[in-house]
Design an enzyme around this catalytic site. Structure first.
Site, mmCIF file in Angstrom:
data_model
loop_
_atom_site.group_PDB
_atom_site.id
_atom_site.type_symbol
_atom_site.label_atom_id
_atom_site.label_comp_id
_atom_site.label_asym_id
_atom_site.label_seq_id
_atom_site.Cartn_x
_atom_site.Cartn_y
_atom_site.Cartn_z
ATOM 1 N N GLU A 78 -4.579 10.135 5.547
ATOM 2 C CA GLU A 78 -4.913 11.541 5.712
ATOM 3 C C GLU A 78 -3.720 12.417 5.367
ATOM 4 O OE1 GLU A 78 -8.366 11.723 9.024
ATOM 5 O OE2 GLU A 78 -6.397 11.313 9.847
ATOM 6 N N CYS A 129 1.514 18.243 5.138
ATOM 7 C CA CYS A 129 1.916 17.100 5.953
ATOM 8 C C CYS A 129 1.330 15.862 5.276
ATOM 9 C CB CYS A 129 1.372 17.270 7.370
ATOM 10 S SG CYS A 129 1.719 15.875 8.450
ATOM 11 N N CYS A 146 0.615 2.338 10.460
ATOM 12 C CA CYS A 146 2.033 2.401 10.824
ATOM 13 C C CYS A 146 2.366 1.187 11.672
ATOM 14 C CB CYS A 146 2.321 3.683 11.616
ATOM 15 S SG CYS A 146 4.085 3.937 11.972
ATOM 16 N N CYS A 191 4.040 3.344 18.506
ATOM 17 C CA CYS A 191 4.299 4.254 19.628
ATOM 18 C C CYS A 191 2.983 4.443 20.396
ATOM 19 C CB CYS A 191 4.820 5.595 19.115
ATOM 20 S SG CYS A 191 6.324 5.426 18.123
ATOM 21 N N CYS A 221 0.620 7.590 20.005
ATOM 22 C CA CYS A 221 0.258 8.038 18.658
ATOM 23 C C CYS A 221 -0.925 7.236 18.149
ATOM 24 C CB CYS A 221 1.451 7.869 17.722
ATOM 25 S SG CYS A 221 1.078 8.272 16.007
ATOM 26 N N CYS A 258 -0.273 16.386 15.154
ATOM 27 C CA CYS A 258 0.718 15.316 15.280
ATOM 28 C C CYS A 258 0.161 14.168 16.096
ATOM 29 C CB CYS A 258 1.968 15.799 15.999
ATOM 30 S SG CYS A 258 2.656 17.291 15.346
HETATM 31 N N1 SAH Z 1 6.739 7.801 11.949
HETATM 32 C C1 SAH Z 1 7.395 9.077 11.778
HETATM 33 C C2 SAH Z 1 6.508 10.059 11.090
HETATM 34 C C3 SAH Z 1 5.311 10.525 11.910
HETATM 35 S S1 SAH Z 1 5.646 12.133 12.394
HETATM 36 C C4 SAH Z 1 7.864 9.601 13.116
HETATM 37 O O1 SAH Z 1 7.418 9.074 14.129
HETATM 38 O O2 SAH Z 1 8.704 10.477 13.156
HETATM 39 C C5 SAH Z 1 4.544 12.452 13.618
HETATM 40 C C6 SAH Z 1 5.243 13.175 14.742
HETATM 41 O O3 SAH Z 1 4.284 13.432 15.756
HETATM 42 C C7 SAH Z 1 6.304 12.311 15.363
HETATM 43 O O4 SAH Z 1 7.346 13.075 15.880
HETATM 44 C C8 SAH Z 1 5.509 11.659 16.468
HETATM 45 O O5 SAH Z 1 6.328 11.112 17.462
HETATM 46 C C9 SAH Z 1 4.679 12.831 16.960
HETATM 47 N N2 SAH Z 1 3.497 12.411 17.698
HETATM 48 C C10 SAH Z 1 2.871 11.236 17.647
HETATM 49 N N3 SAH Z 1 1.816 11.215 18.481
HETATM 50 C C11 SAH Z 1 1.772 12.426 19.051
HETATM 51 C C12 SAH Z 1 0.891 13.033 19.993
HETATM 52 N N4 SAH Z 1 -0.135 12.364 20.492
HETATM 53 N N5 SAH Z 1 1.149 14.303 20.345
HETATM 54 C C13 SAH Z 1 2.188 14.978 19.836
HETATM 55 N N6 SAH Z 1 3.044 14.475 18.937
HETATM 56 C C14 SAH Z 1 2.838 13.206 18.564
#
Ligand code: SAH
Length: 366
Positions: free
Chosen positions: A108, A121, A128, A132, A135, A359
């Site tokens: 996406e 974005c 991935c 985490c 996420c 995000c």
């Molecule tokens: N893998 C990279 C790129 C993804 S960026 C990274 O983690 O930085 C996506 C961003 O959104 C990251 O900062 C991630 O930690 C954040 N993110 C992931 N899940 C989220 C959620 N449920 N709510 C808010 N931010 C989130």
């Protein structure tokens, strides 16, 4: 497919590669590729102008090329992304696109138009491997790395939609690109760096987006942060920290079991020193998990007096997660503690939640 808690996947499964595309190649390699196809090298410049300046892959529209040349050069413009679904919100100024790649993998991208800028974005991997737990992308595991051109095509698609006036606000351009879609960009290092080059090279070599407008976001792959600092591209580094202490970060961002908070921050400061770019610290505020004032204090002490900006993100809901965004009063207190330490901080105006495009919500299912 779902990943057991804490499991990390660095190496993408071996899969058939997407076809070679103009955007995979720098200008010298394009000239060589064009020559291989039996055309004069200057055709590479013409083709590049069509693709990177006029944002067209439509051979029929390339009327300055003889029909025979068009046919041969078409080999450099294979279809890499097929739109499956488009969802919009914010009166059409936020648009999420679900793409199918040649092998069926789904990714996406999200276009966000603001009064003063347009941010794309983009995804860098299908899925991935960083796992985490808050996420949505992390829950599905890693399908594969994306190619340089597959990454660039997401930006070109957005740029094209803007140029054609498809996004409310009149014709426009992409001013910013953030690698905050699916995937861990630094785990697909070579393709991502090459994609950034295509984005920042002036037209017709590339899209001519300012390097300062490009942000690479990472969970904190320390050696790769060091390498990126040496590439000579002043892109912004965003570090997904989410906790200032190892005990909590080990669970929220499992890569922390390899590289600890102190190490990853050192890598970030070295990046800032080398590139003179302010590092962005990403911190999703999760109710009663990482939003305590003492953690704000600890974070403030770790990052004060550095070339840094803290970006607080109210947690976006994801399927199967019991976590929610912090209470407004806790969020305010968190901000105040950071300000007390003199740390520049903003709360992200997170877009696209209504379309699961915010995000951490990109999961790419049909
Ligand atoms: N893998 C990279 C790129 C993804 S960026 C990274 O983690 O930085 C996506 C961003 O959104 C990251 O900062 C991630 O930690 C954040 N993110 C992931 N899940 C989220 C959620 N449920 N709510 C808010 N931010 C989130």
């Amino acid at each position: 497919m779902s990943q057991p808690p804490g499991q990390l996947t660095f190496v993408a499964p071996r899969r058939a590669k997407p076809a070679r595309h103009l955007a995979d190649l720098n200008m010298a390699a394009r000239r060589a590729a064009v020559a291989e196809l039996g055309e004069k090298p200057f055709r590479a410049d013409q083709l590049s102008r069509h693709y990177f300046s006029h944002l067209t892959s439509d051979l029929e529209a390339m009327t300055d090329l003889p029909a025979a040349a068009r046919e041969r050069l078409g080999a450099l413009l294979p279809t890499l992304l097929t739109p499956v679904r488009e969802m919009t919100t914010d009166a059409g100024t936020t648009r999420k696109t679900l793409w199918r790649l040649f092998d069926g993998a789904l990714v996406e991208s999200v276009l966000m138009r603001y009064p003063d800028r347009v941010t794309m974005c983009v995804s860098s991997q299908a899925g991935c491997g960083m796992n985490c737990p808050f996420c949505a992308t992390g829950q599905a595991g890693l399908t594969r790395n994306m190619s340089t051109a597959e990454i660039v095509e997401q930006v070109v698609a957005g740029a094209r939609a803007l140029a054609q006036g498809q996004i409310p606000g009149g014709p426009g351009r992409v001013s910013n690109v953030v690698f905050m879609g699916m995937g861990e960009p630094l785990a697909n290092y070579k393709q991502v760096v090459e994609a950034v080059r295509r984005m920042v090279e002036p037209a017709p070599d590339g899209l001519g987006i300012s390097a300062r407008g490009v942000t690479v976001s990472t969970v904190g792959l320390v050696p790769a942060i060091g390498k990126l600092a040496d590439e000579g591209m002043p892109v912004t580094l965003a570090l997904s920290l989410h906790a200032p202490d190892d005990e909590l970060r080990d669970t929220l961002v499992p890569i922390n079991t390899r590289w600890k908070v102190a190490e990853v921050l050192d890598a970030a400061w070295a990046y800032a020193a080398k590139t003179k770019r302010r590092v962005s610290i990403e911190y999703a505020l999760i109710k009663d998990i990482n939003d305590q004032e003492w953690r704000a204090d600890l974070l403030g002490k770790l990052v004060r007096n550095k070339l840094v900006h803290v970006n607080l993100i109210p947690l976006n809901p994801t399927p199967g997660s019991k976590w929610t965004a912090s209470r407004p009063e806790d969020e305010r207190a968190f901000v105040r503690r950071l300000e007390f330490h003199g740390v520049p901080v903003t709360v992200r105006d997170t877009r696209g939640r209504e379309i699961d495009g915010a995000c951490g919500q990109l999961a790419a299912a049909e």
